[in-house]
Design a protein around this motif. Structure first.
Motif, PDB file in Angstrom:
ATOM      1  N   PHE A 248      12.142   0.349 -14.998  1.00  0.00           N
ATOM      2  CA  PHE A 248      10.771   0.471 -15.504  1.00  0.00           C
ATOM      3  C   PHE A 248      10.081  -0.894 -15.538  1.00  0.00           C
ATOM      4  CE2 PHE A 248      13.185   3.994 -17.342  1.00  0.00           C
ATOM      5  CZ  PHE A 248      12.437   5.067 -16.855  1.00  0.00           C
ATOM      6  N   SER A 249      10.466  -1.771 -14.622  1.00  0.00           N
ATOM      7  CA  SER A 249       9.866  -3.100 -14.543  1.00  0.00           C
ATOM      8  C   SER A 249       9.163  -3.264 -13.203  1.00  0.00           C
ATOM      9  CB  SER A 249      10.947  -4.172 -14.727  1.00  0.00           C
ATOM     10  OG  SER A 249      11.688  -4.346 -13.537  1.00  0.00           O
ATOM     11  N   PRO A 250       8.417  -4.368 -12.997  1.00  0.00           N
ATOM     12  CA  PRO A 250       7.682  -4.544 -11.735  1.00  0.00           C
ATOM     13  C   PRO A 250       8.565  -4.634 -10.502  1.00  0.00           C
ATOM     14  CG  PRO A 250       6.733  -5.919 -13.427  1.00  0.00           C
ATOM     15  CD  PRO A 250       7.990  -5.356 -14.014  1.00  0.00           C
ATOM     16  N   MET A 251       9.833  -5.037 -10.657  1.00  0.00           N
ATOM     17  CA  MET A 251      10.761  -5.012  -9.536  1.00  0.00           C
ATOM     18  C   MET A 251      12.097  -4.499 -10.053  1.00  0.00           C
ATOM     19  SD  MET A 251      12.129  -8.012  -6.919  1.00  0.00           S
ATOM     20  CE  MET A 251      10.542  -8.246  -6.105  1.00  0.00           C
ATOM     21  N   ALA A 252      12.572  -3.401  -9.508  1.00  0.00           N
ATOM     22  CA  ALA A 252      13.846  -2.813  -9.929  1.00  0.00           C
ATOM     23  C   ALA A 252      14.954  -3.475  -9.136  1.00  0.00           C
ATOM     24  CB  ALA A 252      13.838  -1.307  -9.693  1.00  0.00           C
ATOM     25  N   MET A 253      15.693  -4.381  -9.795  1.00  0.00           N
ATOM     26  CA  MET A 253      16.615  -5.224  -9.045  1.00  0.00           C
ATOM     27  C   MET A 253      17.998  -5.303  -9.672  1.00  0.00           C
ATOM     28  SD  MET A 253      16.210  -9.200  -7.827  1.00  0.00           S
ATOM     29  CE  MET A 253      16.020  -9.830  -9.481  1.00  0.00           C
ATOM     30  N   LEU A 254      18.998  -5.137  -8.824  1.00  0.00           N
ATOM     31  CA  LEU A 254      20.388  -5.456  -9.147  1.00  0.00           C
ATOM     32  C   LEU A 254      20.743  -6.716  -8.368  1.00  0.00           C
ATOM     33  CD1 LEU A 254      23.317  -5.160 -10.013  1.00  0.00           C
ATOM     34  CD2 LEU A 254      23.586  -3.324  -8.344  1.00  0.00           C
ATOM     35  N   ASN A 255      21.131  -7.773  -9.090  1.00  0.00           N
ATOM     36  CA  ASN A 255      21.435  -9.057  -8.461  1.00  0.00           C
ATOM     37  C   ASN A 255      22.946  -9.287  -8.517  1.00  0.00           C
ATOM     38  OD1 ASN A 255      21.464 -11.585  -7.379  1.00  0.00           O
ATOM     39  ND2 ASN A 255      20.288 -12.558  -9.006  1.00  0.00           N
ATOM     40  N   ALA A 256      23.640  -8.956  -7.429  1.00  0.00           N
ATOM     41  CA  ALA A 256      25.101  -9.029  -7.387  1.00  0.00           C
ATOM     42  C   ALA A 256      25.599 -10.274  -6.678  1.00  0.00           C
ATOM     43  CB  ALA A 256      25.656  -7.776  -6.691  1.00  0.00           C
ATOM     44  N   TRP A 257      24.778 -11.321  -6.629  1.00  0.00           N
ATOM     45  CA  TRP A 257      25.101 -12.497  -5.815  1.00  0.00           C
ATOM     46  C   TRP A 257      26.435 -13.133  -6.214  1.00  0.00           C
ATOM     47  CZ3 TRP A 257      25.731 -17.691  -7.099  1.00  0.00           C
ATOM     48  CH2 TRP A 257      25.468 -18.034  -8.429  1.00  0.00           C
ATOM     49  N   ALA A 258      26.768 -13.091  -7.517  1.00  0.00           N
ATOM     50  CA  ALA A 258      27.997 -13.745  -7.974  1.00  0.00           C
ATOM     51  C   ALA A 258      29.056 -12.760  -8.419  1.00  0.00           C
ATOM     52  CB  ALA A 258      27.685 -14.720  -9.108  1.00  0.00           C
ATOM     53  N   ASP A 259      28.645 -11.616  -8.964  1.00  0.00           N
ATOM     54  CA  ASP A 259      29.594 -10.693  -9.578  1.00  0.00           C
ATOM     55  C   ASP A 259      29.988  -9.524  -8.687  1.00  0.00           C
ATOM     56  OD1 ASP A 259      27.521 -11.628 -12.008  1.00  0.00           O
ATOM     57  OD2 ASP A 259      29.659 -11.807 -12.487  1.00  0.00           O
ATOM     58  N   GLY A 260      29.192  -9.293  -7.640  1.00  0.00           N
ATOM     59  CA  GLY A 260      29.530  -8.209  -6.729  1.00  0.00           C
ATOM     60  C   GLY A 260      29.409  -6.828  -7.325  1.00  0.00           C
ATOM     61  N   THR A 261      28.661  -6.694  -8.407  1.00  0.00           N
ATOM     62  CA  THR A 261      28.523  -5.396  -9.052  1.00  0.00           C
ATOM     63  C   THR A 261      27.709  -4.437  -8.185  1.00  0.00           C
ATOM     64  OG1 THR A 261      26.696  -6.385 -10.277  1.00  0.00           O
ATOM     65  CG2 THR A 261      28.793  -6.117 -11.446  1.00  0.00           C
ATOM     66  N   LYS A 262      27.963  -3.170  -8.397  1.00  0.00           N
ATOM     67  CA  LYS A 262      27.249  -2.092  -7.705  1.00  0.00           C
ATOM     68  C   LYS A 262      26.684  -1.145  -8.765  1.00  0.00           C
ATOM     69  CE  LYS A 262      29.265  -3.537  -3.815  1.00  0.00           C
ATOM     70  NZ  LYS A 262      30.053  -4.635  -4.417  1.00  0.00           N
ATOM     71  N   PRO A 263      25.735  -0.302  -8.400  1.00  0.00           N
ATOM     72  CA  PRO A 263      25.243   0.666  -9.382  1.00  0.00           C
ATOM     73  C   PRO A 263      26.355   1.550  -9.925  1.00  0.00           C
ATOM     74  CG  PRO A 263      23.763   0.561  -7.502  1.00  0.00           C
ATOM     75  CD  PRO A 263      24.962  -0.247  -7.139  1.00  0.00           C
ATOM     76  N   TRP A 264      27.379   1.772  -9.121  1.00  0.00           N
ATOM     77  CA  TRP A 264      28.483   2.651  -9.508  1.00  0.00           C
ATOM     78  C   TRP A 264      29.697   1.886 -10.037  1.00  0.00           C
ATOM     79  CZ3 TRP A 264      26.266   2.181  -4.672  1.00  0.00           C
ATOM     80  CH2 TRP A 264      26.975   1.440  -3.721  1.00  0.00           C
ATOM     81  N   SER A 265      29.514   0.628 -10.423  1.00  0.00           N
ATOM     82  CA  SER A 265      30.650  -0.187 -10.869  1.00  0.00           C
ATOM     83  C   SER A 265      31.302   0.349 -12.142  1.00  0.00           C
ATOM     84  CB  SER A 265      30.211  -1.639 -11.095  1.00  0.00           C
ATOM     85  OG  SER A 265      29.996  -2.300  -9.873  1.00  0.00           O
ATOM     86  N   PHE A 266      30.563   1.106 -12.956  1.00  0.00           N
ATOM     87  CA  PHE A 266      31.112   1.704 -14.167  1.00  0.00           C
ATOM     88  C   PHE A 266      31.073   3.223 -14.000  1.00  0.00           C
ATOM     89  CE2 PHE A 266      29.750  -2.483 -15.469  1.00  0.00           C
ATOM     90  CZ  PHE A 266      30.738  -2.890 -16.362  1.00  0.00           C
ATOM     91  N   PRO A 267      32.195   3.836 -13.579  1.00  0.00           N
ATOM     92  CA  PRO A 267      32.206   5.281 -13.300  1.00  0.00           C
ATOM     93  C   PRO A 267      31.774   6.135 -14.482  1.00  0.00           C
ATOM     94  CG  PRO A 267      34.203   4.228 -12.475  1.00  0.00           C
ATOM     95  CD  PRO A 267      33.488   3.209 -13.299  1.00  0.00           C
TER      96      PRO A 267
END
Length: 719
Positions: free
Chosen positions: A479-498
């Motif tokens: 709900f922000s101006p840019m919907a962003m997942l920044n995985a540059w260091a952690d490699g997280t994915k939207p599905w990282s927590f099943p």
């Protein structure tokens, strides 16, 4: 001989400026000249040639400003005075009792700014609202219906109702701490005072019938808010820094296979052959065929955004040619280009065009143009344009935004990127601010504050300690101006927590469904100046008052106890109708302050309250969303990509409550600037009572361009 020497000394003493006795300077009233409807300009002393508005090259939207009406100059500011003395400009503007101040840069912990001191300086945010921040915009707005912009590229200090003058028109009473239990270490102050280390400045005043209208005038005078490309409002995923082209493609395929939407990917420093400092050319081992790579993603409806910072490696092809146009100091041993030199701008344009724009790259993430002090050039640095190091720091991020935005505009191609530093005049520039700070609650406060100062901010998600925290962060970014997942260091994915995989997917798809509403909201930002995200004090009918709370007195840590007034800084409006109340890890209930008027639950259409504080239970399934009575929310199917130009999608138009209403739905080709020539569609969406029932209809008010929407269907959420 001695007598002659003494006489010579006395002559020098009385004539040399550094020793002569100066006459005291006198504060004078500021001469104001109207420059647009509801906008006035004042000049004090001799302003610097370099300023944020000049760097942004603003183009005021006079027609839109005219439509707001031509209000008189705010009478209160006739009492404002200015003084120039010894290369210091001082300004003083009056404050009335009860008057609240908002703005003064991108702050992370507070919304109300009266009673604070801000040292407005471009810097990495360090955890304290002292004014050193990524966007220290020297603009404030008050609830008395005006706003003040100090158009300077200097480090300025704002005393926002803290100093008490002997000649005050409304002085505070003297108190006795020995006998008065309500003794206050911060006496009442009736003025905003501003110190600028320069021999003059420009000042702008913006009037409005309310604070929203003041903000609108400021945004419209700065060129109107940015209208991003449609793909910019989808979902973006930034991949780990040393990923190869094949690893990026594999990740894109995973998004698609698992049913998660994706509109653009961000490549972090490793896409370059060398970084920190940078070559700006593709690494041939990780990206042997960048043209092919970018176009393969475009076939999948996905754009590419490239991380850069501006500092030039000795291995860059432009290094030798640009060196004469760089500063005296380096950043990470990289040359610092002086973009006030046309030769430097030309070299960057040539390299970036051939390496990036010509092969289809859609935007940039501009890092490291904010601070820290020990990373950037010091204030003693010299630049070939003779711009001071101080001024260079204040406008460097703004300058890079403007320069790159112009490159894309020449191609009639909209862009949408990220930047670490900005300033006044940035409303029309296609960049969203971000940083390395990572406090979730403070991110939402910054989101609220961004709405006062003409910038966009994103509370990105990077990593989390728990599944619940991950979900709450992902819900907020959607709900922000840019919907962003920044995985540059952690490699997280939207599905990282099943455990919360389904809920994360649901909110990402809801973001896509809301695209017609979001795109129209950004069109409103451009055409009317209304920010897409709105702090509650900007919202009609919002009225929240709370009792002041005393902080705890401690003999060592806090010998001067002060009062703190709670404020609403954890909820906001998205567009005209949608109230967002983010949840945070550990919350079991959530209080929401509703503005005056009937409000309804977004998901069910049920009535929830009118101008009151409600408490809602938390759930992992969704973020609390509420819609104003008569609210009209157009939604499209939950697609995995943003519709391309010419792609038709059906719409479901939701209506909430019982009130009749009409609003507009905006559409254009989604990628070019042709809308500026009138090539866009505008639908009027209306709900009326007919025969005891609500009925919805749509009509094309402007149809110079075919719309991407078809098959309108109406859904009345409130039974």
């Amino acid at each position: 001989m001695i007598k002659r020497t003494l006489i010579s000394f006395l002559i020098v003493f009385h004539t040399y400026p550094g020793y002569c006795r100066r006459e005291p300077s006198i504060a004078t009233n500021i001469p104001w000249q109207q420059v647009a409807p509801g906008v006035w300009k004042g000049i004090v002393g001799t302003p610097d040639q370099i300023s944020p508005l000049s760097v942004a090259e603003i183009k005021p939207r006079i027609e839109a400003l005219t439509s707001l009406g031509n209000l008189p100059f705010p009478a209160q500011l006739n009492e404002g005075v200015a003084e120039v003395h010894n290369h210091l400009t001082s300004l003083r503007f009056p404050l009335r009792r009860g008057e609240e101040i908002y703005g003064l840069g991108l702050q992370f912990k507070s919304v109300k700014q009266r009673g604070t001191i801000k040292q407005l300086r471009v810097d990495h945010y360090g955890g304290t609202d002292n004014g050193r921040t990524h966007a220290p915009v020297p603009f404030y707005v008050t609830d008395n219906g005006y706003g003040v912009l100090i158009n300077t590229a200097r480090y300025l200090t704002v005393y926002a109702g803290t100093g008490v003058r002997k000649d005050s028109n409304d002085p505070p009473p003297e108190m006795n701490r020995n006998s008065q239990r309500d003794w206050n270490p911060q006496p009442y102050s009736d003025a905003v005072e501003i110190a600028i280390p320069a021999s003059g400045t420009e000042i702008y005043v913006f009037a409005g019938k309310n604070m929203m209208e003041v903000v609108q005038r400021y945004n419209l005078y700065c060129g109107g808010g940015i209208l991003p490309p449609k793909w910019g409002l989808g979902f973006t995923h930034r991949t780990p820094t040393l990923y190869s082209d094949q690893e990026v493609m594999n990740e894109v395929e995973q998004f698609n296979a698992k049913g998660y939407p994706l509109s653009f990917v961000g490549l972090e420093p490793g896409w370059q052959s060398r970084s920190y400092p940078n070559t700006f050319v593709w690494d041939s081992t990780r990206f042997p065929r960048p043209n092919y790579f970018v176009n393969e993603l475009l076939k999948r409806h996905i754009r590419v955004n490239l991380w850069i910072n501006p500092y030039v490696s000795s291995y860059s092809p432009i290094y030798k040619k640009i060196t004469p146009y760089t500063g005296s100091h380096t950043v990470w041993v990289g040359e610092v280009p002086d973009f006030f030199m046309p030769q430097a701008r030309k070299l960057y344009k040539q390299l970036f065009t051939t390496q990036h724009l010509d092969i289809g790259v859609s935007g940039f993430k501009v890092d490291e143009v904010d601070g820290y002090d020990n990373w950037l050039w010091p204030d003693v640095a010299k630049f070939p344009s003779e711009t001071s190091a101080e001024q260079m720091r204040q406008v460097y991020g703004l300058q890079f935004q403007k320069m790159t935005a112009d490159w894309f505009r020449e191609k009639n191609q909209r862009t949408y990127g990220l930047v670490r530093a900005s300033n006044a005049g940035a409303a029309s520039l296609p960049y969203v601010l971000y940083n390395d700070y990572y406090n979730h609650r403070d991110f939402i406060t910054a989101l609220c504050n961004s709405s006062f100062i003409g910038v966009l901010w994103t509370p990105e998600a990077r990593s989390s300690k728990t599944a619940e925290e991950w979900l709450r962060r992902m819900q907020a970014v959607c709900f922000s101006p840019m919907a962003m997942l920044n995985a540059w260091a952690d490699g997280t994915k939207p599905w990282s927590f099943p455990e919360v995989e389904k809920q994360v997917k649901d909110v990402m798809l809801l973001r896509m469904q809301l695209l017609p509403y979001l795109y129209t909201t950004f069109a409103q930002y451009h055409l009317e100046g209304k920010p897409p995200v709105r702090a509650m004090p900007l919202v009609e009918g919002f009225n929240y008052s709370a009792n002041a709370e005393k902080t705890q007195l401690h003999s060592s840590d806090n010998p001067y106890t002060t009062t703190v007034v709670p404020e609403v800084k954890d909820q906001f409006m998205l567009g005209d109708y949608l109230l967002v109340a983010p949840l945070f890890a550990g919350d079991t209930t959530r209080k929401v302050v509703l503005p005056k008027g009937k409000w309804y639950d977004f998901y069910t259409g049920d009535y929830v309250g009118d101008g009151e504080i409600i408490e809602v239970p938390t759930t992992l399934n969704y973020t609390p969303l509420f819609v104003r009575d008569g609210g009209i929310i157009p939604m499209m199917p939950p697609m995995l990509h943003v519709p391309e130009n010419g792609e038709k999608v059906g719409l479901t138009v939701r209506h909430y409550g019982k009130a009749e209403n009409s609003t507009y739905l905006y559409d254009d080709d989604g990628t070019t600037f042709n809308y500026e020539n009138g090539t866009y569609s505008l639908f009027k969406l209306s709900v009326t009572h007919e025969g005891g029932k609500l009925k919805g209809s749509q009509s094309t008010v402007k149809a110079d361009y075919p719309s991407g929407y078809r098959d309108f269907s109406w859904k009345f959420m409130t039974k």
